[in-house]
Design a protein around this motif. Sequence first.
Motif, mmCIF file in Angstrom:
data_model
loop_
_atom_site.group_PDB
_atom_site.id
_atom_site.type_symbol
_atom_site.label_atom_id
_atom_site.label_comp_id
_atom_site.label_asym_id
_atom_site.label_seq_id
_atom_site.Cartn_x
_atom_site.Cartn_y
_atom_site.Cartn_z
ATOM 1 N N ASP A 8 0.956 -1.182 -0.046
ATOM 2 C CA ASP A 8 0.048 -0.004 -0.115
ATOM 3 C C ASP A 8 0.968 1.089 -0.094
ATOM 4 O O ASP A 8 1.781 1.596 0.797
ATOM 5 N N GLU A 9 0.403 2.045 -1.003
ATOM 6 C CA GLU A 9 1.244 3.265 -0.455
ATOM 7 C C GLU A 9 2.806 3.553 -2.273
ATOM 8 O O GLU A 9 3.040 4.132 -1.763
ATOM 9 N N THR A 10 2.990 1.966 -2.628
ATOM 10 C CA THR A 10 4.140 1.843 -2.773
ATOM 11 C C THR A 10 4.282 1.671 -4.595
ATOM 12 O O THR A 10 4.594 1.648 -5.492
ATOM 13 N N ILE A 11 3.589 0.450 -4.413
ATOM 14 C CA ILE A 11 2.881 -0.683 -5.852
ATOM 15 C C ILE A 11 1.207 -0.317 -6.401
ATOM 16 O O ILE A 11 0.211 -0.599 -7.331
ATOM 17 N N CYS A 12 0.540 0.311 -4.939
ATOM 18 C CA CYS A 12 -0.624 0.969 -4.532
ATOM 19 C C CYS A 12 -1.395 2.368 -4.416
ATOM 20 O O CYS A 12 -0.423 2.331 -3.476
ATOM 21 N N ASP A 13 -2.491 2.326 -4.278
ATOM 22 C CA ASP A 13 -3.078 3.856 -3.800
ATOM 23 C C ASP A 13 -4.090 3.931 -4.201
ATOM 24 O O ASP A 13 -4.779 2.639 -4.235
ATOM 25 N N TYR A 14 -4.897 4.691 -3.506
ATOM 26 C CA TYR A 14 -6.656 4.791 -3.324
ATOM 27 C C TYR A 14 -7.049 6.140 -3.453
ATOM 28 O O TYR A 14 -5.594 7.487 -2.912
ATOM 29 N N ASP A 15 -8.128 6.377 -3.007
ATOM 30 C CA ASP A 15 -8.970 7.969 -3.274
ATOM 31 C C ASP A 15 -8.916 8.077 -1.708
ATOM 32 O O ASP A 15 -9.152 7.631 -0.964
ATOM 33 N N LEU A 16 -7.588 8.798 -1.509
ATOM 34 C CA LEU A 16 -7.301 9.180 -0.212
ATOM 35 C C LEU A 16 -8.600 10.700 0.907
ATOM 36 O O LEU A 16 -8.394 10.980 2.087
ATOM 37 N N THR A 17 -9.947 9.973 0.098
ATOM 38 C CA THR A 17 -10.613 11.253 1.165
ATOM 39 C C THR A 17 -11.521 10.339 1.955
ATOM 40 O O THR A 17 -11.893 10.746 2.631
ATOM 41 N N GLY A 18 -11.313 9.457 2.226
ATOM 42 C CA GLY A 18 -12.013 8.360 3.023
ATOM 43 C C GLY A 18 -11.393 7.292 3.510
ATOM 44 O O GLY A 18 -10.067 7.065 2.955
ATOM 45 N N PRO A 19 -11.762 6.559 4.098
ATOM 46 C CA PRO A 19 -10.840 5.551 4.534
ATOM 47 C C PRO A 19 -10.017 4.318 3.747
ATOM 48 O O PRO A 19 -10.683 4.118 2.253
ATOM 49 N N ARG A 20 -9.127 3.500 4.341
ATOM 50 C CA ARG A 20 -8.588 2.889 2.925
ATOM 51 C C ARG A 20 -9.142 1.034 3.341
ATOM 52 O O ARG A 20 -9.559 0.821 4.066
ATOM 53 N N GLU A 21 -9.849 1.256 2.273
ATOM 54 C CA GLU A 21 -10.978 0.043 1.305
ATOM 55 C C GLU A 21 -9.351 -0.570 0.615
ATOM 56 O O GLU A 21 -9.451 -0.068 -0.658
ATOM 57 N N TYR A 22 -9.437 -1.439 0.348
ATOM 58 C CA TYR A 22 -8.150 -2.532 0.200
ATOM 59 C C TYR A 22 -8.589 -2.658 -1.037
ATOM 60 O O TYR A 22 -8.030 -3.233 -2.072
ATOM 61 N N HIS A 23 -10.122 -3.705 -0.751
ATOM 62 C CA HIS A 23 -10.947 -4.173 -2.262
ATOM 63 C C HIS A 23 -10.347 -2.833 -2.840
ATOM 64 O O HIS A 23 -10.798 -3.235 -4.505
ATOM 65 N N LEU A 24 -10.554 -1.648 -3.348
ATOM 66 C CA LEU A 24 -10.521 -0.367 -3.925
ATOM 67 C C LEU A 24 -8.956 -0.020 -3.731
ATOM 68 O O LEU A 24 -8.850 1.526 -4.601
#
Length: 99
Positions: A8-24
């Motif tokens: 996480d945050e190395t080879i993938c990222d997230y929409d950081l407006t909400g909680p981190r949801e791994y499936h997203l």
Amino acid sequence: MDVYVDVDETICDYDLTGPREYHLARPIKINIDKINKLYEEGNSITYWTARGSVSGIDFYELTHSQLVKWGAKFHNLIVGKKPAYDLLICDKSKRIEEL
């Protein structure tokens, strides 16, 4: 070399407006390509993630399927056995941007 790579945050990222949801998680292709190059050069690649370290939830299958779907080449995957921390200080550390 034995190379351990965070997920996480190395080879993938997230929409950081909400909680981190791994499936997203969204793959960062350029970073996956960097690690794949290390794999192709003969290095042993282990993806090592803290997913589930705090919650106790087993995220192995989800993480494994994401790596395969994203085209990440690796030898091993360790999920939930990495400590959750805010800062790692180590003489052997590199940020993905340094590769």
